[in-house]
Motif scaffolding. Sequence first.
Motif, short mmCIF file in Angstrom:
data_model
loop_
_atom_site.label_atom_id
_atom_site.label_comp_id
_atom_site.label_asym_id
_atom_site.label_seq_id
_atom_site.Cartn_x
_atom_site.Cartn_y
_atom_site.Cartn_z
N GLU A 71 -6.64 3.31 -2.40
CA GLU A 71 -5.45 2.92 -1.64
C GLU A 71 -5.55 3.39 -0.19
O GLU A 71 -5.14 2.67 0.73
CB GLU A 71 -4.18 3.49 -2.28
CG GLU A 71 -3.79 2.80 -3.57
CD GLU A 71 -3.55 1.31 -3.39
OE1 GLU A 71 -2.88 0.89 -2.41
OE2 GLU A 71 -4.04 0.54 -4.23
N ARG A 106 -7.78 1.01 1.53
CA ARG A 106 -7.05 -0.25 1.73
C ARG A 106 -6.12 -0.14 2.95
O ARG A 106 -6.02 -1.06 3.75
CB ARG A 106 -6.24 -0.53 0.46
CG ARG A 106 -5.74 -1.92 0.33
CD ARG A 106 -5.18 -2.13 -1.06
NE ARG A 106 -4.08 -3.07 -0.97
CZ ARG A 106 -3.03 -3.10 -1.76
NH1 ARG A 106 -2.91 -2.24 -2.74
NH2 ARG A 106 -2.09 -3.99 -1.60
N ILE A 153 0.84 -1.20 0.00
CA ILE A 153 0.00 0.00 0.00
C ILE A 153 0.88 1.25 0.00
O ILE A 153 0.63 2.20 -0.75
CB ILE A 153 -0.94 0.00 1.23
CG1 ILE A 153 -1.96 -1.14 1.10
CG2 ILE A 153 -1.66 1.34 1.36
CD1 ILE A 153 -2.73 -1.42 2.38
N ASN A 198 2.28 1.82 -3.43
CA ASN A 198 1.26 2.36 -4.34
C ASN A 198 1.01 3.84 -4.07
O ASN A 198 0.90 4.65 -5.02
CB ASN A 198 -0.04 1.58 -4.23
CG ASN A 198 0.06 0.19 -4.80
OD1 ASN A 198 1.02 -0.14 -5.49
ND2 ASN A 198 -0.90 -0.65 -4.49
N LEU A 199 0.91 4.21 -2.80
CA LEU A 199 0.69 5.62 -2.47
C LEU A 199 1.88 6.48 -2.90
O LEU A 199 1.70 7.61 -3.37
CB LEU A 199 0.42 5.78 -0.97
CG LEU A 199 -0.94 5.27 -0.49
CD1 LEU A 199 -1.01 5.28 1.04
CD2 LEU A 199 -2.08 6.08 -1.08
#
Length: 110
Positions: free
Chosen positions: A87, A90, A62, A65-66
């Motif tokens: 995200e 999540r 995560i 992705n961020l």
Amino acid sequence: MRKRPISFLLRLSEREYAHLMKQVEKTKLPRETYIRALIEGYTPKEMPPIDYYVMIRELHAIGNNLNQLAAKAHATGHLERAVFQEEADRLRRAVQQIKQAVTEPERRKE
């Protein structure tokens, strides 16, 4: 030459030995490593449950992705709100699962 050339014999009662081995098993460390840690003033922690590593991998994914979304937003001046929100949600769910796994009491096994 060995790093630790000194050895000694330690005599324990059956109860003491059973207690020592129970503590060693919880940490998954070798017995000698566990005892050395105690001598050095450390109390070895118990081995975390398998779920811990799954959760940590999820948090890393995560975070990655961020980070990619932030880099893209910085480069283009545009933030994909839907993807970012997904995200963030999540991340919130993952943190909630970790809190449950770590802080909620478990039912005793009888």
